[in-house]
Motif scaffolding. Structure first.
Motif, PDB file in Angstrom:
ATOM      1  N   VAL A  36      -7.309  -4.448  -7.428  1.00 32.58           N
ATOM      2  CA  VAL A  36      -6.434  -3.354  -7.202  1.00 32.58           C
ATOM      3  C   VAL A  36      -6.516  -2.788  -8.540  1.00 32.58           C
ATOM      4  N   HIS A  37      -6.177  -1.380  -8.680  1.00 33.15           N
ATOM      5  CA  HIS A  37      -6.249  -0.893 -10.032  1.00 33.15           C
ATOM      6  C   HIS A  37      -5.156   0.093  -9.494  1.00 33.15           C
ATOM      7  N   GLY A  38      -4.321   0.836 -10.695  1.00 38.80           N
ATOM      8  CA  GLY A  38      -3.209   1.838 -10.523  1.00 38.80           C
ATOM      9  C   GLY A  38      -3.428   3.058 -10.974  1.00 38.80           C
ATOM     10  N   PHE A  39      -4.878   3.463 -10.537  1.00 37.12           N
ATOM     11  CA  PHE A  39      -5.389   5.147 -10.941  1.00 37.12           C
ATOM     12  C   PHE A  39      -5.888   5.614  -9.609  1.00 37.12           C
ATOM     13  N   GLY A  40      -6.411   6.808  -9.736  1.00 34.78           N
ATOM     14  CA  GLY A  40      -6.762   7.456  -8.594  1.00 34.78           C
ATOM     15  C   GLY A  40      -7.981   7.146  -8.494  1.00 34.78           C
ATOM     16  N   GLY A  41      -8.404   7.451  -6.945  1.00 37.59           N
ATOM     17  CA  GLY A  41      -9.656   7.108  -6.492  1.00 37.59           C
ATOM     18  C   GLY A  41     -10.829   8.161  -7.155  1.00 37.59           C
ATOM     19  N   GLY A  42     -11.773   7.823  -7.574  1.00 37.97           N
ATOM     20  CA  GLY A  42     -12.803   8.582  -7.903  1.00 37.97           C
ATOM     21  C   GLY A  42     -12.834   8.734  -9.555  1.00 37.97           C
ATOM     22  N   GLY A  43     -11.837   8.240 -10.102  1.00 31.27           N
ATOM     23  CA  GLY A  43     -11.656   8.218 -11.562  1.00 31.27           C
ATOM     24  C   GLY A  43     -12.563   7.247 -12.282  1.00 31.27           C
ATOM     25  N   THR A  44     -12.430   7.214 -13.530  1.00 35.63           N
ATOM     26  CA  THR A  44     -13.290   6.294 -14.638  1.00 35.63           C
ATOM     27  C   THR A  44     -12.782   4.767 -13.994  1.00 35.63           C
ATOM     28  N   GLY A  74       0.813   3.053 -13.619  1.00 36.04           N
ATOM     29  CA  GLY A  74      -0.136   1.694 -13.533  1.00 36.04           C
ATOM     30  C   GLY A  74       0.925   0.752 -12.934  1.00 36.04           C
ATOM     31  N   THR A  75       2.277   0.871 -13.045  1.00 29.53           N
ATOM     32  CA  THR A  75       3.245   0.061 -12.683  1.00 29.53           C
ATOM     33  C   THR A  75       3.284  -0.335 -11.250  1.00 29.53           C
ATOM     34  N   ILE A  76       2.886   0.699 -10.311  1.00 25.31           N
ATOM     35  CA  ILE A  76       3.245   0.252  -8.902  1.00 25.31           C
ATOM     36  C   ILE A  76       2.234  -0.673  -8.635  1.00 25.31           C
ATOM     37  N   ALA A  77       1.058  -0.653  -9.210  1.00 25.29           N
ATOM     38  CA  ALA A  77      -0.059  -1.643  -8.633  1.00 25.29           C
ATOM     39  C   ALA A  77       0.343  -2.915  -9.429  1.00 25.29           C
ATOM     40  N   ALA A  78       0.665  -2.687 -10.596  1.00 28.09           N
ATOM     41  CA  ALA A  78       1.055  -4.383 -11.423  1.00 28.09           C
ATOM     42  C   ALA A  78       2.147  -4.877 -10.652  1.00 28.09           C
ATOM     43  N   ARG A  79       3.085  -4.170 -10.081  1.00 30.99           N
ATOM     44  CA  ARG A  79       4.371  -4.920  -9.592  1.00 30.99           C
ATOM     45  C   ARG A  79       3.740  -5.555  -8.251  1.00 30.99           C
ATOM     46  N   GLY A  80       2.857  -4.817  -7.658  1.00 32.71           N
ATOM     47  CA  GLY A  80       2.436  -5.381  -6.290  1.00 32.71           C
ATOM     48  C   GLY A  80       1.626  -6.594  -6.547  1.00 32.71           C
ATOM     49  N   ILE A  93      -6.114  -7.590 -10.086  1.00 32.62           N
ATOM     50  CA  ILE A  93      -5.860  -6.359 -10.649  1.00 32.62           C
ATOM     51  C   ILE A  93      -6.662  -6.003 -12.003  1.00 32.62           C
ATOM     52  N   LEU A  94      -7.421  -4.902 -12.053  1.00 38.87           N
ATOM     53  CA  LEU A  94      -8.035  -4.287 -13.087  1.00 38.87           C
ATOM     54  C   LEU A  94      -7.204  -3.568 -14.053  1.00 38.87           C
ATOM     55  N   LEU A  95      -6.671  -4.129 -15.237  1.00 36.41           N
ATOM     56  CA  LEU A  95      -5.812  -3.636 -16.189  1.00 36.41           C
ATOM     57  C   LEU A  95      -6.679  -2.696 -17.140  1.00 36.41           C
ATOM     58  N   THR A  96      -5.941  -1.780 -17.758  1.00 40.32           N
ATOM     59  CA  THR A  96      -6.565  -0.871 -18.927  1.00 40.32           C
ATOM     60  C   THR A  96      -5.492  -1.074 -20.033  1.00 40.32           C
ATOM     61  N   GLY A  97      -5.658  -0.650 -21.122  1.00 44.14           N
ATOM     62  CA  GLY A  97      -4.977  -0.734 -22.178  1.00 44.14           C
ATOM     63  C   GLY A  97      -3.453  -0.257 -22.102  1.00 44.14           C
ATOM     64  N   GLY A  98      -3.623   0.622 -21.049  1.00 46.27           N
ATOM     65  CA  GLY A  98      -1.970   1.380 -20.824  1.00 46.27           C
ATOM     66  C   GLY A  98      -1.087   0.216 -20.126  1.00 46.27           C
ATOM     67  N   HIS A  99      -1.705  -1.025 -19.748  1.00 45.09           N
ATOM     68  CA  HIS A  99      -0.666  -1.956 -19.480  1.00 45.09           C
ATOM     69  C   HIS A  99       0.341  -2.267 -20.195  1.00 45.09           C
ATOM     70  N   MET A 105       7.092   1.380 -23.578  1.00 41.03           N
ATOM     71  CA  MET A 105       7.767   2.636 -23.125  1.00 41.03           C
ATOM     72  C   MET A 105       8.906   2.847 -22.001  1.00 41.03           C
ATOM     73  N   TYR A 106       8.758   1.802 -21.294  1.00 39.12           N
ATOM     74  CA  TYR A 106       9.817   1.689 -20.006  1.00 39.12           C
ATOM     75  C   TYR A 106      10.814   0.830 -20.461  1.00 39.12           C
ATOM     76  N   LYS A 107      11.990   1.128 -20.310  1.00 34.18           N
ATOM     77  CA  LYS A 107      13.296   0.806 -20.411  1.00 34.18           C
ATOM     78  C   LYS A 107      13.294  -0.616 -19.505  1.00 34.18           C
ATOM     79  N   ALA A 108      12.773  -0.510 -18.436  1.00 32.22           N
ATOM     80  CA  ALA A 108      12.881  -1.578 -17.531  1.00 32.22           C
ATOM     81  C   ALA A 108      11.641  -1.925 -16.580  1.00 32.22           C
ATOM     82  N   LEU A 109      10.971  -2.791 -16.534  1.00 30.42           N
ATOM     83  CA  LEU A 109       9.708  -2.982 -15.683  1.00 30.42           C
ATOM     84  C   LEU A 109      10.081  -3.757 -14.412  1.00 30.42           C
ATOM     85  N   PRO A 110       9.571  -3.576 -13.328  1.00 26.68           N
ATOM     86  CA  PRO A 110       9.905  -4.514 -12.255  1.00 26.68           C
ATOM     87  C   PRO A 110       8.946  -5.966 -12.208  1.00 26.68           C
ATOM     88  N   TYR A 111       8.618  -6.232 -13.513  1.00 28.44           N
ATOM     89  CA  TYR A 111       7.756  -7.456 -13.843  1.00 28.44           C
ATOM     90  C   TYR A 111       7.879  -7.670 -15.159  1.00 28.44           C
TER      91      TYR A 111
END
Length: 326
Positions: A36-44, A74-80, A93-99, A105-111
């Motif tokens: 899984v990854h949290g970005f659009g299809g066709g991107g890097t 990317g949090t939707i993919a990470a939560r799943g 899951i394939l993560l990037t530095g944005g993980h 940045m988020y006040k609360a994450l679902p994980y």
């Protein structure tokens, strides 16, 4: 400062030297792996995921399919993966530095970023973030931007791919370290701000090279600076922020593979070794290189340590730059 691995650190990690797995391979091979990854299809990220999936399939002897679950940084993919997947090695899951950025940045994450994942290892170096200007801009270097912004506070605008993205926080770190007053204009991706930069609706853009390469090749926008400590091999004329007065500035991005918490050690070892093999394969490296991605691996422990370090570093950046959390 967020930890980063620069060009001089692009070496294979310890995964190749780890012991052979002990689990019964037949049971694992009975089902495919979903990467899984949290970005659009066709991107890097999607392209990197597909190269890794192909290499993992051939090395592990099972099918690996890629699934894009974009949205919410990317949090939707990470939560799943963290909350809805069994730790049996069939969902990764394939993560990037944005993980680590969203953790700050988020006040609360679902994980829980530190506790709800098994960090298997790094799987590619994505290079620095790049500061772009329009074709006929007077700015030639980051130093030019600093001089102009100090003399004309509040007049420059910069675009990014969104609030809370790594590019956004990289620029906020640059701004806070230089004491500048510039206006952030967030977008939903890098394509539209690059177009707006080329038509002078923006003064600056912070983005990965791969996401705006077409406009660079067309000569519509120009790179003038990079966020890595060393100059970037693909943009050798672009100054680093560090050499233009922002001492020790070093932010780069990367890819890494993780699974849910509790992933068995033998699966971790097997995947880590397979990634090391991919990064040593000249054909795979050439394909990654076309996406401005370079060989990079690590041990699971080193990846986990890096995650913890970067969460702490980006949290401090958000605090010092007074960025409003989401």
């Amino acid at each position: 400062m967020p930890v980063s691995i620069g060009r001089r650190g692009l070496v294979l990690g310890g995964g190749a030297a780890l012991a052979m797995p002990t689990m019964a391979r037949a049971a694992w091979q009975a089902r495919p792996i979903t990467l899984v990854h949290g970005f659009g299809g066709g991107g890097t990220a999607d392209g990197v995921a597909r190269i890794l999936a192909e290499g993992l399939s051939s090395r592990l002897g099972l099918t690996v399919v890629v699934e894009a679950r974009p949205g919410a940084g990317g949090t939707i993919a990470a939560r799943g993966v963290a909350k809805s997947s069994a730790p049996n090695g069939h969902t990764l899951i394939l993560l990037t530095g944005g993980h680590t950025v969203v953790a700050a940045m988020y006040k609360a994450l679902p994980y829980n970023t530190l506790e709800d994942f098994t960090y298997v290892g790094l799987s590619g170096f994505g290079g620095p973030f790049v500061l772009f200007v329009a074709r006929d801009s007077a700015f030639q270097t980051p130093a030019d931007v600093i001089v102009h912004a100090r003399a004309n506070p509040g007049t420059l605008t910069y675009g990014s791919s969104g609030i809370g993205t790594t590019g956004h926080l990289t620029m906020e770190l640059f701004v806070s370290r230089t004491g500048l007053d510039v206006l952030h204009v967030p977008y939903r991706d890098s394509a539209q701000p690059a177009i707006d930069l080329s038509t002078k609706r923006l003064d600056l853009l912070i983005a990965n090279l791969g996401s705006v390469k077409a406009l660079v090749d067309a000569g519509d926008i120009r790179p003038i600076g990079v966020s890595s400590l060393d100059r970037f091999v693909d943009l050798p004329e672009a100054h680093t922020f560090a050499e233009d007065g922002v001492a020790s500035f070093d932010v780069t991005t990367y890819y890494g593979i993780a699974g849910p918490r509790g992933l068995p050690d033998d699966i971790v070892v097997d995947i880590n070794r397979a990634v090391a093999g991919i990064m040593a394969d000249p054909q795979a490296v050439a394909r990654l290189r076309s996406l401005f991605t370079y060989p990079l691996t690590s041990t699971p422990q080193d990846f986990s340590t890096r995650i913890a370090s970067e969460v702490a570093s980006w949290t401090e950046v958000v605090r010092l730059a007074r960025v409003e959390r989401i």
